[in-house]
Design a protein around this motif. Structure first.
Motif, PDB file in Angstrom:
ATOM      1  N   GLY A  85       1.027  -1.217  -0.041  1.00  0.00           N
ATOM      2  CA  GLY A  85       0.003  -0.167  -0.096  1.00  0.00           C
ATOM      3  C   GLY A  85       0.830   1.138  -0.019  1.00  0.00           C
ATOM      4  N   TRP A  86       1.775   1.187   0.745  1.00  0.00           N
ATOM      5  CA  TRP A  86       2.832   2.486   0.841  1.00  0.00           C
ATOM      6  C   TRP A  86       3.519   2.780  -0.589  1.00  0.00           C
ATOM      7  CZ3 TRP A  86       8.083   2.621   0.352  1.00  0.00           C
ATOM      8  CH2 TRP A  86       8.794   3.900   0.439  1.00  0.00           C
ATOM      9  N   THR A 125       1.025   4.056  -3.192  1.00  0.00           N
ATOM     10  CA  THR A 125       0.864   5.599  -2.459  1.00  0.00           C
ATOM     11  C   THR A 125       2.134   6.525  -3.229  1.00  0.00           C
ATOM     12  OG1 THR A 125       1.736   5.761  -0.654  1.00  0.00           O
ATOM     13  CG2 THR A 125      -0.428   5.372  -0.675  1.00  0.00           C
ATOM     14  N   TYR A 126       3.282   5.853  -3.070  1.00  0.00           N
ATOM     15  CA  TYR A 126       4.453   6.395  -3.622  1.00  0.00           C
ATOM     16  C   TYR A 126       4.435   6.749  -5.328  1.00  0.00           C
ATOM     17  CZ  TYR A 126       9.392   7.250  -4.551  1.00  0.00           C
ATOM     18  OH  TYR A 126      10.709   7.884  -5.177  1.00  0.00           O
ATOM     19  N   PHE A 143       1.840   6.607  -7.078  1.00  0.00           N
ATOM     20  CA  PHE A 143       0.915   7.364  -7.380  1.00  0.00           C
ATOM     21  C   PHE A 143       1.323   8.909  -7.475  1.00  0.00           C
ATOM     22  CE2 PHE A 143      -2.718  10.246  -6.238  1.00  0.00           C
ATOM     23  CZ  PHE A 143      -3.825   9.854  -7.391  1.00  0.00           C
ATOM     24  N   ARG A 144       2.343   9.243  -6.183  1.00  0.00           N
ATOM     25  CA  ARG A 144       2.776  10.709  -6.212  1.00  0.00           C
ATOM     26  C   ARG A 144       3.736  10.738  -7.258  1.00  0.00           C
ATOM     27  NH1 ARG A 144       5.823  11.449  -1.401  1.00  0.00           N
ATOM     28  NH2 ARG A 144       6.009   9.434  -0.982  1.00  0.00           N
TER      29      ARG A 144
END
Length: 99
Positions: free
Chosen positions: A48-49, A52-53, A55-56
């Motif tokens: 999940g982390w 998100t990385y 995605f950024r």
């Protein structure tokens, strides 16, 4: 990120896995099941982390990109402040012609 930050985060993740393992054992799981479920939760958390990385990165919402944009804006603002009124008027006319 500094080396000590990476070490601290790694130790934190390792400790979290141990705590989750102990919690699973406390609620009644045997050692093997507690280990499997604690590892599964940690893998899901890390994935999940990572998502998100990514995605950024895809949205260019990274610190470097923001710093670069701020720098470019500051350079343009400085150039505008240094222009004479005649140059500003000429720039405005050029922009109106392009629109």
């Amino acid at each position: 990120m500094r080396r000590i930050d990476v070490i601290t985060i790694s130790l934190g993740i390792f400790a979290t896995g141990g705590i989750i393992y102990l919690v699973f054992q406390a609620i009644g799981f045997d050692g093997l099941s507690a280990g499997v479920w604690s590892q599964a939760l940690l893998v899901i958390g890390v994935l999940g982390w990572t998502l998100t990385y990514l995605f950024r990165v895809a949205n260019k919402d990274m610190t470097y990109n923001q710093q670069l944009k701020d720098y470019e804006d500051a350079v343009l603002q400085k150039r505008l402040e240094e222009m004479t009124p005649e140059e500003l008027e000429k720039l405005q006319k050029d922009m109106e012609e392009e629109s």
